[in-house]
Design a protein around this motif. Structure first.
Motif, PDB file in Angstrom:
ATOM      1  N   TRP A   1     -34.367 -33.060  -7.020  1.00 49.21           N
ATOM      2  CA  TRP A   1     -33.285 -32.162  -6.619  1.00 49.21           C
ATOM      3  C   TRP A   1     -32.318 -32.912  -5.720  1.00 49.21           C
ATOM      4  O   TRP A   1     -32.719 -33.865  -5.048  1.00 49.21           O
ATOM      5  N   PRO A   2     -31.033 -32.499  -5.701  1.00 42.87           N
ATOM      6  CA  PRO A   2     -30.422 -31.374  -6.414  1.00 42.87           C
ATOM      7  C   PRO A   2     -30.082 -31.722  -7.867  1.00 42.87           C
ATOM      8  O   PRO A   2     -30.028 -32.904  -8.239  1.00 42.87           O
ATOM      9  N   VAL A   3     -29.834 -30.671  -8.659  1.00 41.99           N
ATOM     10  CA  VAL A   3     -29.370 -30.835 -10.030  1.00 41.99           C
ATOM     11  C   VAL A   3     -28.084 -30.020 -10.190  1.00 41.99           C
ATOM     12  O   VAL A   3     -27.804 -29.115  -9.398  1.00 41.99           O
ATOM     13  N   ALA A   4     -27.325 -30.347 -11.196  1.00 46.99           N
ATOM     14  CA  ALA A   4     -26.074 -29.642 -11.460  1.00 46.99           C
ATOM     15  C   ALA A   4     -26.185 -28.843 -12.752  1.00 46.99           C
ATOM     16  O   ALA A   4     -26.525 -29.395 -13.798  1.00 46.99           O
ATOM     17  N   ILE A   5     -25.927 -27.538 -12.656  1.00 42.18           N
ATOM     18  CA  ILE A   5     -25.825 -26.675 -13.836  1.00 42.18           C
ATOM     19  C   ILE A   5     -24.351 -26.651 -14.216  1.00 42.18           C
ATOM     20  O   ILE A   5     -23.497 -26.357 -13.380  1.00 42.18           O
ATOM     21  N   LYS A   6     -24.032 -26.929 -15.467  1.00 43.10           N
ATOM     22  CA  LYS A   6     -22.632 -27.041 -15.869  1.00 43.10           C
ATOM     23  C   LYS A   6     -22.331 -26.219 -17.117  1.00 43.10           C
ATOM     24  O   LYS A   6     -23.175 -26.054 -18.000  1.00 43.10           O
ATOM     25  N   ALA A   7     -21.085 -25.735 -17.180  1.00 43.69           N
ATOM     26  CA  ALA A   7     -20.613 -25.031 -18.370  1.00 43.69           C
ATOM     27  C   ALA A   7     -20.448 -26.039 -19.498  1.00 43.69           C
ATOM     28  O   ALA A   7     -19.726 -27.029 -19.361  1.00 43.69           O
ATOM     29  N   ALA A   8     -21.117 -25.805 -20.615  1.00 45.52           N
ATOM     30  CA  ALA A   8     -21.065 -26.748 -21.733  1.00 45.52           C
ATOM     31  C   ALA A   8     -19.681 -26.812 -22.362  1.00 45.52           C
ATOM     32  O   ALA A   8     -19.289 -27.839 -22.907  1.00 45.52           O
ATOM     33  N   PHE A   9     -18.916 -25.734 -22.281  1.00 42.76           N
ATOM     34  CA  PHE A   9     -17.591 -25.693 -22.896  1.00 42.76           C
ATOM     35  C   PHE A   9     -16.492 -25.579 -21.847  1.00 42.76           C
ATOM     36  O   PHE A   9     -15.425 -25.060 -22.114  1.00 42.76           O
ATOM     37  N   GLY A  10     -16.788 -26.055 -20.632  1.00 44.10           N
ATOM     38  CA  GLY A  10     -15.829 -25.934 -19.542  1.00 44.10           C
ATOM     39  C   GLY A  10     -15.387 -27.262 -19.007  1.00 44.10           C
ATOM     40  O   GLY A  10     -15.540 -28.308 -19.620  1.00 44.10           O
ATOM     41  N   GLY A  11     -14.841 -27.213 -17.821  1.00 49.24           N
ATOM     42  CA  GLY A  11     -14.352 -28.408 -17.154  1.00 49.24           C
ATOM     43  C   GLY A  11     -13.718 -28.022 -15.837  1.00 49.24           C
ATOM     44  O   GLY A  11     -13.596 -26.838 -15.507  1.00 49.24           O
ATOM     45  N   GLY A  12     -13.298 -29.019 -15.070  1.00 44.00           N
ATOM     46  CA  GLY A  12     -12.618 -28.757 -13.811  1.00 44.00           C
ATOM     47  C   GLY A  12     -13.483 -28.090 -12.766  1.00 44.00           C
ATOM     48  O   GLY A  12     -12.980 -27.477 -11.834  1.00 44.00           O
ATOM     49  N   GLY A  13     -14.809 -28.191 -12.920  1.00 41.38           N
ATOM     50  CA  GLY A  13     -15.704 -27.591 -11.936  1.00 41.38           C
ATOM     51  C   GLY A  13     -15.955 -26.114 -12.145  1.00 41.38           C
ATOM     52  O   GLY A  13     -16.783 -25.514 -11.450  1.00 41.38           O
ATOM     53  N   ARG A  14     -15.269 -25.487 -13.096  1.00 37.29           N
ATOM     54  CA  ARG A  14     -15.483 -24.059 -13.359  1.00 37.29           C
ATOM     55  C   ARG A  14     -16.841 -23.875 -14.015  1.00 37.29           C
ATOM     56  O   ARG A  14     -17.186 -24.564 -14.971  1.00 37.29           O
ATOM     57  N   GLY A  15     -17.620 -22.949 -13.509  1.00 42.03           N
ATOM     58  CA  GLY A  15     -18.937 -22.702 -14.068  1.00 42.03           C
ATOM     59  C   GLY A  15     -19.959 -23.740 -13.686  1.00 42.03           C
ATOM     60  O   GLY A  15     -21.029 -23.812 -14.287  1.00 42.03           O
TER      61      GLY A  15
END
Length: 582
Positions: free
Chosen positions: A153-167
């Motif tokens: 840890w830590p880990v980052a959960i990310k939007a697969a179809f996003g960008g710019g830090g959104r989600g």
């Protein structure tokens, strides 16, 4: 070459595209929501069509409404800008199916690179190193916990179809996974229309380095410049610069070449950005944004190229006008871009600050450019991104660019809403920034913003009398404007709204000590407490969404929850009492 371009976007990027198209002799078509009826991009375009609705989902993410505007206007090309549908392959395909040119990459490249999971596979195929992470979508909290347990840890959960830090949500331990995952999916759905996520290792002190590239339909791809976008908060960029400073000799070219390989792996053309994480001499592929980036002007400033013009020409089938060697020869000096966002940076909280801009005066002078989506009198809505404009400065070297940016920010005048300018100045004046010792975590973990404030100056009340006003009329969805001299409505005293009355009542009863009050306009996403529940100082009570960002509002007093005045989905205003703690 297209004769008429419809810009399927709003704000400063729509304005940016309109200006280049006009210089090229191409007519422009704007689309707008109910709230953007008199927005700057609408005023500048040759034609404008109503989409209806207020929220992004009801307007700028309404495929049928946009396709209808394309048909009505007779536009033969569509520029998606950034955000909204810019990385949506289905939208790009729908445009193409109409026989209209899509000023962007091929749908297949959007699919592969727009999905952050498959883009990692493409990067590996192209020979670019990647950060350890999942190469498939994550569907449960248990999978994230297992990943964190294995990689740390830590880990980052990310939007697969996003960008710019959104989600994107950073998770420090297993206990926080479920809540972070739910929030990431909600934000991703709200901003990109998709809620798939993936997870990767979160580096401890990285810099964000990205590569602006452009490809044509004949297989040519060049990288224009590197950029450093490490000054961030909430994984949203505040300040960007080109070229990326302080890199070891020869590394700039290696990163640029890796970006080109990743793009060629998916048959990419048009403008795009390949993002990397850099730490301790190593760089890792992060993602590719299959669109024009917000920060593209700094690459333009050090090369003299108009990237929007290149986009339009490439979409029309033209070859790139320059080779890699010729582009390399163009780079000179240093450029810095500062995003002027409607946020209150006081205490480092960066709370959204929607409202009407009473005064907006941009700076000027040698090497100074200002790209804006608003003018004085325009309103920044809670329903959209809070970017007011971008200050872009050029200097013969980095110290000159920093000094010129500070001077320009000191000249800038924005009244009516809070802005990030005080925080921007704190960053630019800090010795860590000058010495390139900052990282993507530096603003939130090191920079002291405890003494930074932001004041909102009230607008002036208009005088009574006859005034020239423009009335908007719509005929079959197309906008027309009619000017008339009419009596000015209202006096100098503003009416007292119910919201103001509630706010005043809360203050008069001394509720500020125990009440949880909305710090800005927004929509309630989640209520985290129940009546009768005991809470401590700092406990999260309500999740409020404003300008596509979720904000956890915390209890400032320990006690018992006496009443809850809102439920998920409710729209609230600044000063509204949400929860009462006794």
């Amino acid at each position: 070459m297209p004769k008429k371009i419809l810009i399927a976007n709003r704000g400063e990027i729509a304005v940016r595209v309109i200006r280049t198209a006009r210089e090229m002799g191409i007519a422009t078509v704007a689309v707008y929501s109910e709230l953007d009826r008199d927005a700057l991009h609408v005023r500048l375009a040759d034609e404008a069509y109503a989409l209806g609705g207020e929220t992004a989902a009801q307007s700028y993410l309404n495929t049928e409404a946009i396709l209808g505007a394309i048909k009505k206007s007779g536009a033969d090309a569509v520029h998606p800008g950034y955000g909204f549908f810019s990385e949506n392959a289905d939208f790009a395909q729908a445009i193409t199916d109409l026989g209209v040119a899509f000023i962007g990459p091929p749908p297949a490249a959007i699919v592969e690179m727009g999905d952050k999971v498959s883009s990692r596979k493409a990067a590996l195929r192209g020979g670019a190193p990647i950060v350890p992470g999942t190469t498939e979508f994550v569907n449960s909290a248990a999978e994230i916990v297992a990943f964190g347990t294995e990689y740390g840890w830590p880990v980052a959960i990310k939007a697969a179809f996003g960008g710019g830090g959104r989600g994107m949500k950073v998770v420090k331990d297993a206990a926080s996974v479920q809540e972070a995952m739910d929030s990431a999916k909600r934000e991703s759905k709200a901003f990109f229309g998709r809620d798939e996520i993936y997870v990767e290792r979160y580096l401890t002190w990285p810099r964000h380095i990205e590569v602006q590239l452009v490809g044509d339909k004949h297989g040519n791809v060049v990288w224009v410049s590197l950029r450093d976008c490490s000054a961030q908060r909430r994984h949203q960029k505040l300040i960007e610069e080109a070229p990326a400073p302080g890199l070891p000799a020869g590394l700039e070219a290696k990163i640029g070449e890796a970006a080109v390989k990743a793009a060629r792996a998916v048959g990419y053309y048009n403008a795009g950005t390949v993002e990397f994480i850099y730490q301790d001499g190593d760089f890792f592929f992060l993602e590719m944004n299959t669109r024009l980036q917000v920060e593209h002007p700094v690459s333009e400033m050090i090369t003299g190229l108009d990237l929007v013009e290149w986009q339009i020409r490439v979409a029309d089938g033209e070859k790139l006008p320059l080779t890699q060697k010729e582009v390399d020869a163009l780079r000179r000096g240093h450029s810095i871009e500062v995003r002027i966002n409607a946020e209150n940076p006081a205490g480092g909280k960066f709370l959204p600050s929607p409202g009407t801009i009473s005064t907006l005066k941009a700076p000027d002078g040698f090497g100074v450019r200002f790209d804006a989506g608003y003018e004085s009198g325009d309103t920044v809505s809670q329903y959209y991104d809070n970017l007011i404009g971008k200050l872009i400065v050029w200097g013969k070297d980095r110290p000159t660019a920093i000094a010129r940016t500070i001077r320009a920010l000191e000249e800038m005048k924005v009244e009516g809403v809070h802005t990030t300018i005080p925080a921007d100045l704190a960053i630019l004046r800090h010795p860590d920034f000058a010495a390139v010792k900052h990282s993507t975590k530096w603003v939130e973990e090191t920079l002291d913003l405890s003494q930074v404030g932001s004041q909102v100056a009230p607008g002036q009340a208009p005088a009574a009398g006859l005034v020239e006003k423009t009335t908007t009329v719509e005929v079959n969805g197309k906008r027309f404007e009619v000017k008339a001299w009419v009596p000015e409505s209202g006096g100098t005293a503003a009416p007292v709204t119910r919201r103001a009355a509630r706010t005043a009542a809360a203050s008069s009863t001394g509720g500020a000590g125990g009440d949880v009050v909305a710090p800005m306009q927004g929509t309630i996403v989640k209520v985290l407490v129940e009546v009768g529940q005991e809470v401590k100082v700092g406990d999260a009570v309500v999740v409020l969404e404003a300008m596509k960002m979720e904000n956890q509002l915390q209890a400032e007093k320990a006690g018992s929850v006496k009443s809850i005045n809102v439920k998920p989905g409710d729209k609230v205003g600044s000063g509204d009492v949400l929860v009462v703690i006794a």
